[in-house]
Design a protein around this motif. Structure first.
Motif, PDB file in Angstrom:
ATOM      1  N   PHE A   1     -11.979   4.156  -0.246  1.00  0.00           N
ATOM      2  CA  PHE A   1     -11.342   5.011   0.752  1.00  0.00           C
ATOM      3  C   PHE A   1     -11.746   6.471   0.582  1.00  0.00           C
ATOM      4  N   LEU A   2     -12.895   6.685  -0.040  1.00  0.00           N
ATOM      5  CA  LEU A   2     -13.379   8.040  -0.241  1.00  0.00           C
ATOM      6  C   LEU A   2     -14.379   8.426   0.840  1.00  0.00           C
ATOM      7  N   GLY A   3     -14.561   9.734   0.995  1.00  0.00           N
ATOM      8  CA  GLY A   3     -15.517  10.219   1.991  1.00  0.00           C
ATOM      9  C   GLY A   3     -15.139   9.780   3.400  1.00  0.00           C
ATOM     10  N   ALA A   4     -16.106   9.272   4.135  1.00  0.00           N
ATOM     11  CA  ALA A   4     -15.872   8.858   5.523  1.00  0.00           C
ATOM     12  C   ALA A   4     -14.904   7.688   5.624  1.00  0.00           C
ATOM     13  N   ASN A   5     -14.735   6.948   4.537  1.00  0.00           N
ATOM     14  CA  ASN A   5     -13.841   5.783   4.544  1.00  0.00           C
ATOM     15  C   ASN A   5     -12.370   6.146   4.470  1.00  0.00           C
ATOM     16  N   LYS A   6     -12.053   7.419   4.256  1.00  0.00           N
ATOM     17  CA  LYS A   6     -10.646   7.811   4.116  1.00  0.00           C
ATOM     18  C   LYS A   6      -9.834   7.527   5.380  1.00  0.00           C
ATOM     19  N   VAL A   7     -10.479   7.534   6.539  1.00  0.00           N
ATOM     20  CA  VAL A   7      -9.753   7.302   7.792  1.00  0.00           C
ATOM     21  C   VAL A   7      -9.208   5.878   7.889  1.00  0.00           C
ATOM     22  N   ARG A   8      -9.724   4.972   7.065  1.00  0.00           N
ATOM     23  CA  ARG A   8      -9.288   3.581   7.121  1.00  0.00           C
ATOM     24  C   ARG A   8      -7.795   3.437   6.845  1.00  0.00           C
ATOM     25  N   ILE A   9      -7.249   4.336   6.016  1.00  0.00           N
ATOM     26  CA  ILE A   9      -5.831   4.228   5.664  1.00  0.00           C
ATOM     27  C   ILE A   9      -4.939   4.469   6.875  1.00  0.00           C
ATOM     28  N   ALA A  10      -5.420   5.225   7.834  1.00  0.00           N
ATOM     29  CA  ALA A  10      -4.656   5.440   9.059  1.00  0.00           C
ATOM     30  C   ALA A  10      -5.036   4.442  10.156  1.00  0.00           C
ATOM     31  N   LYS A  11      -6.298   4.002  10.161  1.00  0.00           N
ATOM     32  CA  LYS A  11      -6.794   3.154  11.244  1.00  0.00           C
ATOM     33  C   LYS A  11      -6.480   1.671  11.047  1.00  0.00           C
ATOM     34  N   GLU A  12      -6.431   1.225   9.790  1.00  0.00           N
ATOM     35  CA  GLU A  12      -6.234  -0.197   9.515  1.00  0.00           C
ATOM     36  C   GLU A  12      -4.807  -0.442   9.024  1.00  0.00           C
ATOM     37  N   LYS A  13      -4.057  -1.237   9.772  1.00  0.00           N
ATOM     38  CA  LYS A  13      -2.624  -1.400   9.500  1.00  0.00           C
ATOM     39  C   LYS A  13      -2.341  -1.900   8.091  1.00  0.00           C
ATOM     40  N   LYS A  14      -3.165  -2.840   7.621  1.00  0.00           N
ATOM     41  CA  LYS A  14      -2.882  -3.392   6.290  1.00  0.00           C
ATOM     42  C   LYS A  14      -2.997  -2.327   5.203  1.00  0.00           C
ATOM     43  N   HIS A  15      -3.839  -1.315   5.449  1.00  0.00           N
ATOM     44  CA  HIS A  15      -3.971  -0.256   4.453  1.00  0.00           C
ATOM     45  C   HIS A  15      -2.950   0.863   4.684  1.00  0.00           C
ATOM     46  N   ALA A  16      -2.500   1.025   5.896  1.00  0.00           N
ATOM     47  CA  ALA A  16      -1.407   1.971   6.160  1.00  0.00           C
ATOM     48  C   ALA A  16      -0.156   1.518   5.406  1.00  0.00           C
ATOM     49  N   VAL A  17       0.079   0.197   5.441  1.00  0.00           N
ATOM     50  CA  VAL A  17       1.224  -0.375   4.727  1.00  0.00           C
ATOM     51  C   VAL A  17       0.926  -0.479   3.230  1.00  0.00           C
ATOM     52  N   GLY A  18      -0.257  -1.004   2.912  1.00  0.00           N
ATOM     53  CA  GLY A  18      -0.622  -1.222   1.516  1.00  0.00           C
ATOM     54  C   GLY A  18      -0.628   0.054   0.696  1.00  0.00           C
ATOM     55  N   SER A  19      -1.110   1.147   1.262  1.00  0.00           N
ATOM     56  CA  SER A  19      -1.147   2.415   0.531  1.00  0.00           C
ATOM     57  C   SER A  19       0.261   2.921   0.241  1.00  0.00           C
ATOM     58  N   ALA A  20       1.189   2.663   1.186  1.00  0.00           N
ATOM     59  CA  ALA A  20       2.581   3.083   0.992  1.00  0.00           C
ATOM     60  C   ALA A  20       3.231   2.287  -0.140  1.00  0.00           C
ATOM     61  N   VAL A  21       3.009   0.982  -0.143  1.00  0.00           N
ATOM     62  CA  VAL A  21       3.570   0.135  -1.204  1.00  0.00           C
ATOM     63  C   VAL A  21       2.979   0.526  -2.554  1.00  0.00           C
ATOM     64  N   TRP A  22       1.661   0.754  -2.571  1.00  0.00           N
ATOM     65  CA  TRP A  22       0.999   1.164  -3.810  1.00  0.00           C
ATOM     66  C   TRP A  22       1.595   2.464  -4.328  1.00  0.00           C
ATOM     67  N   TYR A  23       1.790   3.440  -3.457  1.00  0.00           N
ATOM     68  CA  TYR A  23       2.326   4.730  -3.902  1.00  0.00           C
ATOM     69  C   TYR A  23       3.744   4.571  -4.431  1.00  0.00           C
ATOM     70  N   TRP A  24       4.550   3.770  -3.731  1.00  0.00           N
ATOM     71  CA  TRP A  24       5.932   3.546  -4.176  1.00  0.00           C
ATOM     72  C   TRP A  24       5.955   2.958  -5.585  1.00  0.00           C
ATOM     73  N   LEU A  25       5.051   2.039  -5.870  1.00  0.00           N
ATOM     74  CA  LEU A  25       5.067   1.338  -7.156  1.00  0.00           C
ATOM     75  C   LEU A  25       4.327   2.071  -8.270  1.00  0.00           C
ATOM     76  N   HIS A  26       3.334   2.904  -7.900  1.00  0.00           N
ATOM     77  CA  HIS A  26       2.452   3.446  -8.932  1.00  0.00           C
ATOM     78  C   HIS A  26       2.323   4.962  -8.919  1.00  0.00           C
ATOM     79  N   SER A  27       3.150   5.649  -8.176  1.00  0.00           N
ATOM     80  CA  SER A  27       3.022   7.103  -8.121  1.00  0.00           C
ATOM     81  C   SER A  27       3.419   7.725  -9.453  1.00  0.00           C
ATOM     82  N   LYS A  28       3.243   9.028  -9.547  1.00  0.00           N
ATOM     83  CA  LYS A  28       3.580   9.751 -10.783  1.00  0.00           C
ATOM     84  C   LYS A  28       4.993   9.424 -11.249  1.00  0.00           C
ATOM     85  N   SER A  29       5.206   9.549 -12.535  1.00  0.00           N
ATOM     86  CA  SER A  29       6.497   9.239 -13.175  1.00  0.00           C
ATOM     87  C   SER A  29       6.840   7.761 -13.105  1.00  0.00           C
TER      88      SER A  29
END
Length: 219
Positions: free
Chosen positions: A42-70
């Protein structure tokens, strides 16, 4: 799905990685972290995928909830620590009152007070949220107490939280207590070959300390 930047270009903010997805993850480190977790790029030009692809819009949110700082947000959520949860997501308290309202609606809709997994002491706090004094924000040395002061300050310009003079005092006082034993409550960075304080909410640690002292005298 995608953060509006008010006329700024993405290259000017968050080291080129603005908020995308249901949790609006920002910064290259988070885009990279999510990518490594699922073996995608999801780096460089691929970063837009997190907004364009639903599974990654959801997946990135779940990942952040489970693995964010602290260590992720679940421990704070289970403790009804709305203050800490908002701070870890936003780095401040924008939209705090709206979140409190939605939290209360969710607690009612899902009948959370009958949940057998929750501690009875926590269930007793669900009509509101864990107080600032009990919040992990007041216990750690990250400097987030200063933010609580800013958002509650009657003369402050921060939006999203009803102003509360007593809570502002609590935030500023706790921050000043922490600065007695912590030189860099906002963290550090290298600048001109020297280690200096990072800024938080537009303030260096020393500037925040002076501001908190000034406001406590005025309040």
């Amino acid at each position: 799905m995608e953060e509006g930047l008010g006329g700024k270009s993405e290259s000017e903010v968050y080291d080129g990685y603005k908020g995308r997805g249901l949790m609006q993850i920002t910064y290259k480190s988070n885009y990279e972290g999510y990518g490594k977790a699922i073996n995608e790029n999801f780096l460089g030009a691929n970063k837009v995928r997190i907004a364009k692809e639903k599974k990654h819009a959801v997946g990135s949110a779940v990942w952040y909830w489970l693995h964010s700082k602290s260590g992720g947000l679940t421990p704070y959520a289970l403790n009804n620590d709305l203050i800490a949860t908002c701070s870890l997501i936003n780095g401040g308290y924008n939209g705090f009152d709206d979140r409190e309202n939605y939290l209360k609606r969710a607690i009612s809709a899902f009948n959370i007070k009958e949940c057998g997994y929750l501690n009875k002491k926590i269930i007793a706090t669900l009509d509101s949220y864990l107080s600032f004094e009990e919040s992990s924000i007041a216990q750690n040395k990250s400097g987030e107490s200063f933010g609580w002061g800013l958002w509650n300050d009657p003369l402050g310009k921060k939006k999203g939280k009803i102003k509360n003079l007593n809570e502002a005092k609590k935030g500023y006082m706790r921050f000043l207590e922490m600065t007695k034993t912590t030189t860099f409550p906002f963290g550090t960075k290298k600048e001109g070959g020297q280690i200096v304080s990072r800024k938080r909410y537009g303030y260096t640690a020393n500037a925040a300390k002076l501001f908190a002292e000034k406001r406590l005298k005025e309040l």
